[in-house]
Design an enzyme around this catalytic site. Sequence first.
Site, PDB file in Angstrom:
ATOM      1  N   TYR A 273       0.973  -1.096  -0.269  1.00  0.00           N
ATOM      2  CA  TYR A 273       0.101   0.001  -0.332  1.00  0.00           C
ATOM      3  C   TYR A 273       1.077   1.677  -0.334  1.00  0.00           C
ATOM      4  O   TYR A 273      -0.132   2.319   0.288  1.00  0.00           O
ATOM      5  CB  TYR A 273      -0.734  -0.083   1.195  1.00  0.00           C
ATOM      6  CG  TYR A 273      -2.084  -1.314   1.098  1.00  0.00           C
ATOM      7  CD1 TYR A 273      -2.792  -1.680  -0.208  1.00  0.00           C
ATOM      8  CD2 TYR A 273      -2.915  -1.319   1.950  1.00  0.00           C
ATOM      9  CE1 TYR A 273      -2.778  -3.046   0.012  1.00  0.00           C
ATOM     10  CE2 TYR A 273      -3.824  -1.827   2.551  1.00  0.00           C
ATOM     11  CZ  TYR A 273      -4.264  -2.801   0.689  1.00  0.00           C
ATOM     12  OH  TYR A 273      -5.084  -3.758   1.350  1.00  0.00           O
TER      13      TYR A 273
ATOM     14  N   LYS B 287       4.290 -15.232   2.944  1.00  0.00           N
ATOM     15  CA  LYS B 287       4.585 -14.953   1.694  1.00  0.00           C
ATOM     16  C   LYS B 287       5.832 -16.332   1.187  1.00  0.00           C
ATOM     17  O   LYS B 287       6.457 -15.217   0.382  1.00  0.00           O
ATOM     18  CB  LYS B 287       3.571 -14.648   0.839  1.00  0.00           C
ATOM     19  CG  LYS B 287       4.065 -16.376  -0.887  1.00  0.00           C
ATOM     20  CD  LYS B 287       2.610 -17.371  -0.557  1.00  0.00           C
ATOM     21  CE  LYS B 287       2.147 -17.971  -1.384  1.00  0.00           C
ATOM     22  NZ  LYS B 287       1.943 -19.749  -0.868  1.00  0.00           N
TER      23      LYS B 287
ATOM     24  N   ASP C 246      -2.024 -18.228   2.645  1.00  0.00           N
ATOM     25  CA  ASP C 246      -2.937 -18.757   1.970  1.00  0.00           C
ATOM     26  C   ASP C 246      -3.121 -20.453   2.793  1.00  0.00           C
ATOM     27  O   ASP C 246      -4.359 -19.941   2.959  1.00  0.00           O
ATOM     28  CB  ASP C 246      -2.319 -19.896   1.079  1.00  0.00           C
ATOM     29  CG  ASP C 246      -0.636 -19.959   0.918  1.00  0.00           C
ATOM     30  OD1 ASP C 246      -0.103 -20.008   1.414  1.00  0.00           O
ATOM     31  OD2 ASP C 246      -0.271 -20.743  -0.449  1.00  0.00           O
TER      32      ASP C 246
ATOM     33  N   ASP D 149      -5.225  -6.695   5.599  1.00  0.00           N
ATOM     34  CA  ASP D 149      -5.981  -6.575   5.367  1.00  0.00           C
ATOM     35  C   ASP D 149      -7.052  -7.571   5.395  1.00  0.00           C
ATOM     36  O   ASP D 149      -8.264  -7.830   5.399  1.00  0.00           O
ATOM     37  CB  ASP D 149      -5.940  -5.412   4.175  1.00  0.00           C
ATOM     38  CG  ASP D 149      -7.870  -4.534   3.549  1.00  0.00           C
ATOM     39  OD1 ASP D 149      -7.942  -4.871   4.466  1.00  0.00           O
ATOM     40  OD2 ASP D 149      -7.359  -4.049   2.774  1.00  0.00           O
TER      41      ASP D 149
END
Length: 363
Positions: free
Chosen positions: A141, A202, A235, A259
């Site tokens: 962001y 990740k 995930d 988020d």
Amino acid sequence: MAKYRIAWLPGDGIGKDVAEAARIVLDRLDVDAEYIHGDIGWEFWRTEGEPLPKRTLDMMKETDCAFFAAITSKGRDVADAELLPELQGKGFVYRSPIVRMRQLLDLYICLRPCKAYPGNPLNYKDLIDLVVFRENTEGMYIGVEFPKVPEEFYAVKGTEKLPRDAAISLRAVTPGGSERIVRAAFEYAQKYGRKRVTAVHKANVLRQTDGVFMEAARKVAAEYPEIAFNNANIDAMGMWLLKDPYNYDVIVTTNLFGDIISDLCAQMVGGLGFGCSGNIGTDYAVFEPTHGSAPKYAGQYKVNPIATILAAKMMLDWLGETDKGAQLEAAVAEVIKEGKVRTYDMGGDSGTLEMAEAIAAKL
Ligand code: GGG
């Protein structure tokens, strides 16, 4: 003069409805505060080309903290078309006022408690009580984006096959930014007797950015040997959270993952009508419901104000008004448990202000 000066930012859409509800309970608690209105939201984008006017930011800098409800935010294509014709083509670029507020005021912690209250018909499984720490100023962001690949990118190895018309969004993760959010999560765990911190990433694919995040996380975790530390890929985390949410206590992660995962967690405790949020920096904070402005319900006084009222509880705690914060949470819990007043999301037909009045009546 009032003890606290609070920037009051209702925003647009249902933001105005739920902010009114929050004022009912704050006024009933007799908080010694002056609330100063600030303009923010879609109408200021349309009419001024700036959804977060400078006058609002200047006013916020003169206050102790801010209370913000919700704004409408749209993608580039829609935003540009809705700008007043006389402003079009003049170089105005829509930027999320929420993201900008967080960055300009360095509100690096996005704290999102996800706590189920007994009697809520929307609870998922048994009572869940976990907290998400989302890094709030960097990650995906940062706002560095390109509509197509800048020519100089092709000097970087591995970009040869990148089509020229690819849009690019950059993700930046710093060691300092990672350390301070992970430390905030551990400090919170220590203060509130939480047993475990889980870092979500990740790192197997985003090797550089999440490599930095996980290095910082491991380094900080070693300073808190009494608190268990583990990590999960984003995930897998979505899957594990649904399967066994009780395994998690404090979750810490980067901006975009936070988020997403915090919405997932909010859904497990009743949905966005129950998701509250604190954007917290070293000496300033902005409290808000996690939900957006739901324009189709604007002005109908229909939506659930509990997320916003719980954001007011977070604000009271942050201001040091912890007795008032505890009273407010107890009142919310009692109304939920009684089940007499329920908004439409909870299967009832009570309105926004009716819910606020019911909570205020318990105070
Ligand atoms: N209370 C949070 C809110 O209004 N969210 C709307 C939203 O998610 N907007 C996207 C953004 O501008 O960041």
